[in-house]
Design a protein around this motif. Structure first.
Motif, PDB file in Angstrom:
ATOM      1  N   PRO A   1       5.166  43.713  12.743  1.00  0.00           N
ATOM      2  CA  PRO A   1       5.904  42.660  13.455  1.00  0.00           C
ATOM      3  C   PRO A   1       5.580  42.650  14.939  1.00  0.00           C
ATOM      4  O   PRO A   1       5.218  43.678  15.513  1.00  0.00           O
ATOM      5  N   SER A   2       5.701  41.482  15.551  1.00  0.00           N
ATOM      6  CA  SER A   2       5.519  41.379  17.004  1.00  0.00           C
ATOM      7  C   SER A   2       6.672  42.046  17.728  1.00  0.00           C
ATOM      8  O   SER A   2       6.505  42.635  18.802  1.00  0.00           O
ATOM      9  N   GLU A   3       7.848  41.953  17.127  1.00  0.00           N
ATOM     10  CA  GLU A   3       9.050  42.575  17.681  1.00  0.00           C
ATOM     11  C   GLU A   3       9.894  43.095  16.534  1.00  0.00           C
ATOM     12  O   GLU A   3       9.803  42.608  15.409  1.00  0.00           O
ATOM     13  N   GLY A   4      10.731  44.095  16.836  1.00  0.00           N
ATOM     14  CA  GLY A   4      11.651  44.606  15.834  1.00  0.00           C
ATOM     15  C   GLY A   4      11.140  45.858  15.147  1.00  0.00           C
ATOM     16  O   GLY A   4      10.042  46.350  15.427  1.00  0.00           O
ATOM     17  N   VAL A   5      11.956  46.356  14.226  1.00  0.00           N
ATOM     18  CA  VAL A   5      11.683  47.617  13.544  1.00  0.00           C
ATOM     19  C   VAL A   5      11.722  47.419  12.032  1.00  0.00           C
ATOM     20  O   VAL A   5      12.668  46.821  11.502  1.00  0.00           O
ATOM     21  N   SER A   6      10.705  47.905  11.336  1.00  0.00           N
ATOM     22  CA  SER A   6      10.695  47.911   9.871  1.00  0.00           C
ATOM     23  C   SER A   6      10.591  49.358   9.399  1.00  0.00           C
ATOM     24  O   SER A   6       9.704  50.098   9.829  1.00  0.00           O
ATOM     25  N   GLU A   7      11.515  49.770   8.528  1.00  0.00           N
ATOM     26  CA  GLU A   7      11.575  51.155   8.084  1.00  0.00           C
ATOM     27  C   GLU A   7      11.761  51.247   6.574  1.00  0.00           C
ATOM     28  O   GLU A   7      12.370  50.375   5.959  1.00  0.00           O
ATOM     29  N   MET A   8      11.245  52.328   6.019  1.00  0.00           N
ATOM     30  CA  MET A   8      11.544  52.710   4.645  1.00  0.00           C
ATOM     31  C   MET A   8      12.036  54.149   4.661  1.00  0.00           C
ATOM     32  O   MET A   8      11.369  55.026   5.224  1.00  0.00           O
ATOM     33  N   ASP A   9      13.223  54.359   4.106  1.00  0.00           N
ATOM     34  CA  ASP A   9      13.839  55.694   4.117  1.00  0.00           C
ATOM     35  C   ASP A   9      13.908  56.265   5.535  1.00  0.00           C
ATOM     36  O   ASP A   9      13.626  57.441   5.763  1.00  0.00           O
ATOM     37  N   ALA A  10      14.240  55.395   6.482  1.00  0.00           N
ATOM     38  CA  ALA A  10      14.417  55.767   7.893  1.00  0.00           C
ATOM     39  C   ALA A  10      13.119  56.131   8.601  1.00  0.00           C
ATOM     40  O   ALA A  10      13.137  56.593   9.735  1.00  0.00           O
ATOM     41  N   ASN A  11      11.966  55.910   7.951  1.00  0.00           N
ATOM     42  CA  ASN A  11      10.665  56.166   8.570  1.00  0.00           C
ATOM     43  C   ASN A  11       9.953  54.843   8.835  1.00  0.00           C
ATOM     44  O   ASN A  11       9.993  53.937   7.991  1.00  0.00           O
ATOM     45  N   PRO A  12       9.276  54.701   9.980  1.00  0.00           N
ATOM     46  CA  PRO A  12       8.588  53.447  10.293  1.00  0.00           C
ATOM     47  C   PRO A  12       7.550  53.080   9.233  1.00  0.00           C
ATOM     48  O   PRO A  12       6.842  53.950   8.711  1.00  0.00           O
ATOM     49  N   ILE A  13       7.478  51.799   8.906  1.00  0.00           N
ATOM     50  CA  ILE A  13       6.437  51.297   8.009  1.00  0.00           C
ATOM     51  C   ILE A  13       5.226  50.960   8.866  1.00  0.00           C
ATOM     52  O   ILE A  13       5.217  49.961   9.585  1.00  0.00           O
ATOM     53  N   ASN A  14       4.213  51.802   8.798  1.00  0.00           N
ATOM     54  CA  ASN A  14       3.045  51.635   9.657  1.00  0.00           C
ATOM     55  C   ASN A  14       1.805  51.165   8.914  1.00  0.00           C
ATOM     56  O   ASN A  14       0.758  50.931   9.528  1.00  0.00           O
ATOM     57  N   GLY A  15       1.899  51.043   7.591  1.00  0.00           N
ATOM     58  CA  GLY A  15       0.751  50.618   6.801  1.00  0.00           C
ATOM     59  C   GLY A  15       1.099  50.621   5.338  1.00  0.00           C
ATOM     60  O   GLY A  15       2.211  51.008   4.942  1.00  0.00           O
ATOM     61  N   PRO A  16       0.153  50.187   4.478  1.00  0.00           N
ATOM     62  CA  PRO A  16       0.398  50.175   3.038  1.00  0.00           C
ATOM     63  C   PRO A  16       0.673  51.579   2.505  1.00  0.00           C
ATOM     64  O   PRO A  16       0.189  52.570   3.060  1.00  0.00           O
ATOM     65  N   ASP A  17       1.438  51.648   1.430  1.00  0.00           N
ATOM     66  CA  ASP A  17       1.837  52.932   0.861  1.00  0.00           C
ATOM     67  C   ASP A  17       2.115  52.723  -0.622  1.00  0.00           C
ATOM     68  O   ASP A  17       2.696  51.704  -1.010  1.00  0.00           O
ATOM     69  N   TRP A  18       1.730  53.674  -1.476  1.00  0.00           N
ATOM     70  CA  TRP A  18       1.931  53.510  -2.910  1.00  0.00           C
ATOM     71  C   TRP A  18       3.408  53.477  -3.281  1.00  0.00           C
ATOM     72  O   TRP A  18       3.771  53.031  -4.388  1.00  0.00           O
ATOM     73  N   HIS A  19       4.293  53.890  -2.368  1.00  0.00           N
ATOM     74  CA  HIS A  19       5.732  53.800  -2.624  1.00  0.00           C
ATOM     75  C   HIS A  19       6.199  52.344  -2.671  1.00  0.00           C
ATOM     76  O   HIS A  19       7.287  52.054  -3.160  1.00  0.00           O
ATOM     77  N   ARG A  20       5.370  51.428  -2.147  1.00  0.00           N
ATOM     78  CA  ARG A  20       5.685  50.002  -2.159  1.00  0.00           C
ATOM     79  C   ARG A  20       4.539  49.280  -2.865  1.00  0.00           C
ATOM     80  O   ARG A  20       3.534  48.942  -2.251  1.00  0.00           O
ATOM     81  N   GLY A  21       4.694  49.070  -4.164  1.00  0.00           N
ATOM     82  CA  GLY A  21       3.656  48.416  -4.953  1.00  0.00           C
ATOM     83  C   GLY A  21       3.761  46.906  -4.852  1.00  0.00           C
ATOM     84  O   GLY A  21       4.864  46.350  -4.865  1.00  0.00           O
ATOM     85  N   VAL A  22       2.620  46.219  -4.761  1.00  0.00           N
ATOM     86  CA  VAL A  22       2.603  44.765  -4.574  1.00  0.00           C
ATOM     87  C   VAL A  22       1.937  44.079  -5.766  1.00  0.00           C
ATOM     88  O   VAL A  22       0.843  44.462  -6.191  1.00  0.00           O
ATOM     89  N   VAL A  23       2.616  43.046  -6.286  1.00  0.00           N
ATOM     90  CA  VAL A  23       2.066  42.194  -7.342  1.00  0.00           C
ATOM     91  C   VAL A  23       1.922  40.797  -6.753  1.00  0.00           C
ATOM     92  O   VAL A  23       2.911  40.189  -6.342  1.00  0.00           O
ATOM     93  N   PHE A  24       0.689  40.285  -6.705  1.00  0.00           N
ATOM     94  CA  PHE A  24       0.428  38.968  -6.115  1.00  0.00           C
ATOM     95  C   PHE A  24       0.458  37.878  -7.176  1.00  0.00           C
ATOM     96  O   PHE A  24       0.501  38.145  -8.377  1.00  0.00           O
ATOM     97  N   GLN A  25       0.409  36.611  -6.724  1.00  0.00           N
ATOM     98  CA  GLN A  25       0.438  35.483  -7.653  1.00  0.00           C
ATOM     99  C   GLN A  25      -0.784  35.504  -8.571  1.00  0.00           C
ATOM    100  O   GLN A  25      -0.677  35.285  -9.772  1.00  0.00           O
ATOM    101  N   SER A  26      -1.947  35.785  -8.007  1.00  0.00           N
ATOM    102  CA  SER A  26      -3.164  35.897  -8.810  1.00  0.00           C
ATOM    103  C   SER A  26      -3.386  37.363  -9.154  1.00  0.00           C
ATOM    104  O   SER A  26      -3.372  38.219  -8.261  1.00  0.00           O
ATOM    105  N   PRO A  27      -3.578  37.675 -10.434  1.00  0.00           N
ATOM    106  CA  PRO A  27      -3.789  39.076 -10.826  1.00  0.00           C
ATOM    107  C   PRO A  27      -4.952  39.697 -10.070  1.00  0.00           C
ATOM    108  O   PRO A  27      -6.040  39.121  -9.996  1.00  0.00           O
ATOM    109  N   THR A  28      -4.731  40.852  -9.484  1.00  0.00           N
ATOM    110  CA  THR A  28      -5.762  41.538  -8.693  1.00  0.00           C
ATOM    111  C   THR A  28      -6.334  42.688  -9.521  1.00  0.00           C
ATOM    112  O   THR A  28      -5.992  43.850  -9.312  1.00  0.00           O
TER     113      THR A  28
END
Length: 271
Positions: free
Chosen positions: A68-95
Motif C-alpha cells: 500500500p501507498s499508506e497504511g498497515v497490512s498485517e497477518m498474525d500481527a506481522n507485516p505483510i511484505n510479500g507473497p507467502d504460502w500461508h495465503r493461497g491465491v486462486v485466480f479467475q483463470s486456472p493457473t
C-alpha cells in the motif's frame, strides 16, 4: 495494529488506513482510500462493488503482491511484505502448468518446499480426492473442462494448508451449473478445513450464498461503505438454494446491496 484478546491475536489479517495510488497514463490514480478491515479466523468474506473499485487491488495487498501507498497490512500481527504460502491465491483463470499433469501441478508447491516423497504423495492424493479429481491425476490441464481445471487450481492451493484462501472471481468464467457446483464445493471445503476465505465476486447471490460476511465497496477510490453479517451459507445445507433465496431476509439484504452498487455505478458515469 492487530489486537490481542487474552494474549492471543484476535485477527488473522488486519488492514489499517490502507490507501493505494499508482501512476496512470493520465496522472496519479487513487485505487483505494482509507480501507480498514479486520478478518477473523474461519470467516468467509465475500467482497462486492462496481467494476474498477479496487476489489482485486485489495486482494493483492492481502496476498502480498502489492504494497500500500499508506497504511498497515498485517497477518498474525506481522507485516505483510510479500507473497507467502500461508495465503493461497486462486485466480479467475486456472493457473496450471500446461506441461505438467494434474498430480504434478498439485504437488508442485510441496516439492518446492522440500517435502518428503511420502508426504507429497499422501497430501496430493488427499486434496485431489477432496476436490473430486481422483482418477484424473495423469491428465494434462488441456484435457479437462474449465470447472475441473479450477478444481485442480484449488487443490494446488489447499495442499499447502494455507491459513487463508484468497479467491479473485474464481467462478466468473464458468457456466451457471458448473458455477453452482463449484460454490457447493468451496462451501464444503471451507466447512471441512476451517480455512479463512476472502472471495471477490460480481454476483450478489454468490456472495450471499457463501459468505459469513459480505463487504460492499464504493466506486474508485475504493473504500468499504457497508458490511453485512450473514448466515445463509449454513441454511443451504438443510434447504435448497431456491428456498434460501426466497426468504424475506435474504431478499431484503440482496435488494439493499444491489441498490448500493447501482448507486455507485451511477456515480461513475456522472463523473
Amino acid at each position: 495494529m492487530s489486537e490481542k484478546v487474552n494474549g492471543k491475536i484476535e485477527y488473522v489479517v488486519t488492514l489499517k488506513d490502507i490507501s493505494l495510488r499508482y501512476r496512470g497514463e493520465k496522472g496519479e490514480v487513487a485505487a483505494l482510500k482509507d480501507v480498514n478491515l479486520n478478518i477473523k479466523e474461519g470467516e468467509f468474506i465475500c467482497v462486492l462493488g462496481p467494476s474498477g473499485c479496487g476489489k482485486s487491488t485489495l486482494l493483492k495487498i492481502i496476498a502480498g503482491f502489492l504494497q500500500p501507498s499508506e497504511g498497515v497490512s498485517e497477518m498474525d500481527a506481522n507485516p505483510i511484505n510479500g507473497p507467502d504460502w500461508h495465503r493461497g491465491v486462486v485466480f479467475q483463470s486456472p493457473t496450471l502448468y500446461p506441461w505438467l499433469n494434474i498430480y504434478d501441478n498439485v504437488a508442485f508447491g510441496l516439492k518446492m518446499r522440500k517435502f518428503s516423497k511420502g508426504e507429497i504423495e499422501e497430501l496430493t492424493n488427499k486434496y485431489l480426492e477432496l476436490v473430486g479429481l481422483k482418477g484424473f491425476e495423469k491428465h494434462k490441464p488441456y484435457e479437462l473442462s474449465g470447472g475441473m481445471r479450477q478444481r485442480a487450481s484449488l487443490a494446488r492451493v489447499l495442499v499447502n494448508k494455507p491459513r487463508m484462501i484468497l479467491m479473485d472471481e474464481p467462478f466468473g468464467a464458468l457456466d451457471a451449473l458448473t458455477r453452482q457446483n463449484m460454490q457447493t464445493l468451496i462451501r464444503t471445503i471451507w466447512t471441512k478445513t476451517e480455512n479463512t476465505v476472502f472471495l471477490i465476486t460480481h454476483d450478489v447471490d454468490e456472495a450471499l450464498s457463501l459468505a459469513t460476511r459480505v463487504i460492499v465497496m464504493s466506486s474508485r477510490p475504493g473504500r468499504i461503505i457497508k458490511e453485512f453479517n450473514t448466515g445463509f451459507t449454513y441454511c443451504i445445507y438443510g434447504e435448497s438454494h431456491e428456498e434460501v433465496r426466497g426468504k424475506v431476509e435474504y431478499m431484503s439484504i440482496r435488494d439493499e446491496i444491489l441498490k448500493i452498487i447501482n448507486n455507485q455505478t451511477e456515480e461513475i458515469f456522472i463523473k
